[in-house]
Motif scaffolding. Structure first.
Motif, PDB file in Angstrom:
ATOM      1  N   THR A 172     -40.057  82.792 -46.141  1.00 45.73           N
ATOM      2  CA  THR A 172     -39.829  82.173 -44.837  1.00 45.73           C
ATOM      3  C   THR A 172     -38.365  82.287 -44.424  1.00 45.73           C
ATOM      4  O   THR A 172     -37.479  82.463 -45.254  1.00 45.73           O
ATOM      5  N   LEU A 173     -38.149  82.167 -43.136  1.00 43.24           N
ATOM      6  CA  LEU A 173     -36.812  82.056 -42.587  1.00 43.24           C
ATOM      7  C   LEU A 173     -36.878  81.252 -41.315  1.00 43.24           C
ATOM      8  O   LEU A 173     -37.931  81.106 -40.705  1.00 43.24           O
ATOM      9  N   ARG A 174     -35.749  80.680 -40.944  1.00 40.60           N
ATOM     10  CA  ARG A 174     -35.633  79.930 -39.690  1.00 40.60           C
ATOM     11  C   ARG A 174     -34.683  80.685 -38.779  1.00 40.60           C
ATOM     12  O   ARG A 174     -33.670  81.208 -39.230  1.00 40.60           O
ATOM     13  N   PRO A 175     -35.012  80.706 -37.492  1.00 42.77           N
ATOM     14  CA  PRO A 175     -34.129  81.430 -36.579  1.00 42.77           C
ATOM     15  C   PRO A 175     -32.824  80.693 -36.344  1.00 42.77           C
ATOM     16  O   PRO A 175     -32.785  79.471 -36.269  1.00 42.77           O
ATOM     17  N   LEU A 176     -31.761  81.467 -36.255  1.00 44.53           N
ATOM     18  CA  LEU A 176     -30.447  80.955 -35.888  1.00 44.53           C
ATOM     19  C   LEU A 176     -30.284  81.097 -34.383  1.00 44.53           C
ATOM     20  O   LEU A 176     -30.918  81.944 -33.758  1.00 44.53           O
ATOM     21  N   SER A 177     -29.416  80.307 -33.796  1.00 45.80           N
ATOM     22  CA  SER A 177     -29.069  80.507 -32.396  1.00 45.80           C
ATOM     23  C   SER A 177     -28.365  81.847 -32.269  1.00 45.80           C
ATOM     24  O   SER A 177     -27.519  82.195 -33.103  1.00 45.80           O
ATOM     25  N   LEU A 178     -28.699  82.591 -31.238  1.00 43.27           N
ATOM     26  CA  LEU A 178     -28.103  83.900 -31.032  1.00 43.27           C
ATOM     27  C   LEU A 178     -26.681  83.744 -30.516  1.00 43.27           C
ATOM     28  O   LEU A 178     -26.457  83.160 -29.462  1.00 43.27           O
ATOM     29  N   THR A 179     -25.717  84.249 -31.301  1.00 40.06           N
ATOM     30  CA  THR A 179     -24.317  84.277 -30.872  1.00 40.06           C
ATOM     31  C   THR A 179     -23.799  85.699 -31.049  1.00 40.06           C
ATOM     32  O   THR A 179     -24.285  86.453 -31.902  1.00 40.06           O
ATOM     33  N   ALA A 180     -22.806  86.053 -30.269  1.00 39.84           N
ATOM     34  CA  ALA A 180     -22.225  87.393 -30.358  1.00 39.84           C
ATOM     35  C   ALA A 180     -21.673  87.664 -31.755  1.00 39.84           C
ATOM     36  O   ALA A 180     -21.849  88.755 -32.302  1.00 39.84           O
ATOM     37  N   LYS A 181     -21.024  86.680 -32.358  1.00 37.68           N
ATOM     38  CA  LYS A 181     -20.422  86.870 -33.676  1.00 37.68           C
ATOM     39  C   LYS A 181     -21.486  87.100 -34.751  1.00 37.68           C
ATOM     40  O   LYS A 181     -21.378  88.026 -35.556  1.00 37.68           O
ATOM     41  N   ALA A 182     -22.526  86.273 -34.766  1.00 35.60           N
ATOM     42  CA  ALA A 182     -23.561  86.401 -35.784  1.00 35.60           C
ATOM     43  C   ALA A 182     -24.381  87.679 -35.619  1.00 35.60           C
ATOM     44  O   ALA A 182     -24.840  88.266 -36.594  1.00 35.60           O
ATOM     45  N   PHE A 183     -24.549  88.130 -34.383  1.00 34.93           N
ATOM     46  CA  PHE A 183     -25.386  89.292 -34.091  1.00 34.93           C
ATOM     47  C   PHE A 183     -24.611  90.609 -34.146  1.00 34.93           C
ATOM     48  O   PHE A 183     -25.206  91.689 -34.158  1.00 34.93           O
ATOM     49  N   THR A 188     -37.513  86.980 -17.227  1.00 29.97           N
ATOM     50  CA  THR A 188     -37.740  85.557 -16.994  1.00 29.97           C
ATOM     51  C   THR A 188     -36.717  84.800 -17.825  1.00 29.97           C
ATOM     52  O   THR A 188     -36.113  85.361 -18.740  1.00 29.97           O
ATOM     53  N   ALA A 189     -36.537  83.539 -17.538  1.00 30.27           N
ATOM     54  CA  ALA A 189     -35.531  82.729 -18.244  1.00 30.27           C
ATOM     55  C   ALA A 189     -36.156  81.989 -19.419  1.00 30.27           C
ATOM     56  O   ALA A 189     -36.004  80.781 -19.568  1.00 30.27           O
ATOM     57  N   ASP A 190     -36.847  82.735 -20.277  1.00 29.10           N
ATOM     58  CA  ASP A 190     -37.516  82.135 -21.433  1.00 29.10           C
ATOM     59  C   ASP A 190     -36.894  82.667 -22.723  1.00 29.10           C
ATOM     60  O   ASP A 190     -36.615  83.867 -22.833  1.00 29.10           O
ATOM     61  N   PRO A 191     -36.705  81.799 -23.719  1.00 30.71           N
ATOM     62  CA  PRO A 191     -36.199  82.263 -25.010  1.00 30.71           C
ATOM     63  C   PRO A 191     -37.169  83.263 -25.648  1.00 30.71           C
ATOM     64  O   PRO A 191     -38.380  83.220 -25.404  1.00 30.71           O
ATOM     65  N   PHE A 192     -36.619  84.164 -26.467  1.00 33.78           N
ATOM     66  CA  PHE A 192     -37.451  85.048 -27.269  1.00 33.78           C
ATOM     67  C   PHE A 192     -36.833  85.175 -28.652  1.00 33.78           C
ATOM     68  O   PHE A 192     -35.669  84.847 -28.871  1.00 33.78           O
ATOM     69  N   LEU A 193     -37.649  85.614 -29.584  1.00 33.47           N
ATOM     70  CA  LEU A 193     -37.255  85.729 -30.982  1.00 33.47           C
ATOM     71  C   LEU A 193     -36.785  87.148 -31.256  1.00 33.47           C
ATOM     72  O   LEU A 193     -37.416  88.111 -30.818  1.00 33.47           O
ATOM     73  N   VAL A 194     -35.680  87.283 -31.991  1.00 34.30           N
ATOM     74  CA  VAL A 194     -35.128  88.583 -32.368  1.00 34.30           C
ATOM     75  C   VAL A 194     -35.041  88.627 -33.889  1.00 34.30           C
ATOM     76  O   VAL A 194     -34.409  87.757 -34.494  1.00 34.30           O
ATOM     77  N   ILE A 195     -35.672  89.620 -34.483  1.00 35.82           N
ATOM     78  CA  ILE A 195     -35.649  89.788 -35.931  1.00 35.82           C
ATOM     79  C   ILE A 195     -34.915  91.085 -36.239  1.00 35.82           C
ATOM     80  O   ILE A 195     -35.218  92.130 -35.647  1.00 35.82           O
ATOM     81  N   LEU A 244     -32.817  83.209 -32.224  1.00 40.25           N
ATOM     82  CA  LEU A 244     -33.528  82.700 -31.064  1.00 40.25           C
ATOM     83  C   LEU A 244     -32.590  82.734 -29.875  1.00 40.25           C
ATOM     84  O   LEU A 244     -31.494  82.151 -29.919  1.00 40.25           O
ATOM     85  N   THR A 245     -32.979  83.443 -28.818  1.00 46.56           N
ATOM     86  CA  THR A 245     -32.160  83.483 -27.615  1.00 46.56           C
ATOM     87  C   THR A 245     -32.275  82.155 -26.880  1.00 46.56           C
ATOM     88  O   THR A 245     -33.179  81.362 -27.141  1.00 46.56           O
ATOM     89  N   ASN A 246     -31.372  81.925 -25.951  1.00 47.28           N
ATOM     90  CA  ASN A 246     -31.363  80.641 -25.240  1.00 47.28           C
ATOM     91  C   ASN A 246     -32.044  80.698 -23.871  1.00 47.28           C
ATOM     92  O   ASN A 246     -31.990  79.742 -23.114  1.00 47.28           O
ATOM     93  N   GLY A 247     -32.674  81.801 -23.538  1.00 45.86           N
ATOM     94  CA  GLY A 247     -33.333  81.932 -22.247  1.00 45.86           C
ATOM     95  C   GLY A 247     -32.468  82.592 -21.189  1.00 45.86           C
ATOM     96  O   GLY A 247     -32.952  82.934 -20.120  1.00 45.86           O
ATOM     97  N   ALA A 248     -31.186  82.780 -21.490  1.00 47.23           N
ATOM     98  CA  ALA A 248     -30.273  83.444 -20.553  1.00 47.23           C
ATOM     99  C   ALA A 248     -29.539  84.582 -21.256  1.00 47.23           C
ATOM    100  O   ALA A 248     -28.451  84.948 -20.863  1.00 47.23           O
ATOM    101  N   GLN A 249     -30.149  85.128 -22.313  1.00 45.63           N
ATOM    102  CA  GLN A 249     -29.524  86.187 -23.095  1.00 45.63           C
ATOM    103  C   GLN A 249     -30.491  87.357 -23.257  1.00 45.63           C
ATOM    104  O   GLN A 249     -31.698  87.166 -23.396  1.00 45.63           O
TER     105      GLN A 249
END
Length: 157
Positions: A3-14, A84-91, A104-109
């Motif tokens: 298992t894993l949990r999504p992190l908030s998407l940030t420029a530095k982490a990505f 659309t302004a909906d979050p999506f998952l990035v693996i 996990l995107t914030n809906g505006a990324q």
């Protein structure tokens, strides 16, 4: 179960995998001062082919999300821009042998995956799952897939 949990998407982490496309940070005013231009947000790379814009409509998924497939495009970058302004998952993963990471995107990324980055399939979390995709259009193969012997499950944040 892995298992894993999504992190908030940030420029530095990505950064090891690609670029975050968002309207934050430095900008310049255009259109008589009525528009902020966040300039040159992604490193697009199409090798000896051309850029194309496609529209993808993917089925929404939900948590917990199980997957066993990652892929990469060795000949070009690939940008996903939600319509659309909906979050999506990035693996993403550093390699097929490395544990994947989930964001996990914030809906505006949106995101731009660098050439050769291992990644999961497009994973919207809400309908209609509509994305503009900017990627390589060429005549040579540009897809490699890898299936994990044991699936991974992304838990809710």
């Amino acid at each position: 179960m892995r298992t894993l949990r999504p992190l908030s998407l940030t420029a530095k982490a990505f950064a090891p995998f690609g670029d975050v496309l968002d309207a934050t940070g430095d900008h310049r005013l255009i259109n008589a001062g009525l528009c902020k231009r966040h300039h040159d947000r992604a490193r697009l790379d199409f090798g000896d082919a051309r850029a194309g814009i496609s529209i993808f409509q993917a089925e929404p998924r939900s948590f917990p999300y199980s997957f066993d497939l990652i892929e990469r495009h060795p000949e070009g970058s690939q940008a996903f821009i939600p319509m659309t302004a909906d979050p999506f998952l990035v693996i993403v993963a550093a390699s097929p042998d490395a544990p994947p990471q989930a964001f996990l995107t914030n809906g505006a990324q949106g995101i731009n995956l660098h050439r050769g980055t291992w990644h999961g399939v497009l994973t919207p979390l809400s309908a209609p799952g509509l994305f503009a995709v900017v990627d390589r259009i060429g005549t040579t193969p540009n897809l490699e897939e890898h299936r994990f012997t044991e699936p991974w499950t992304v838990l809710a944040p």
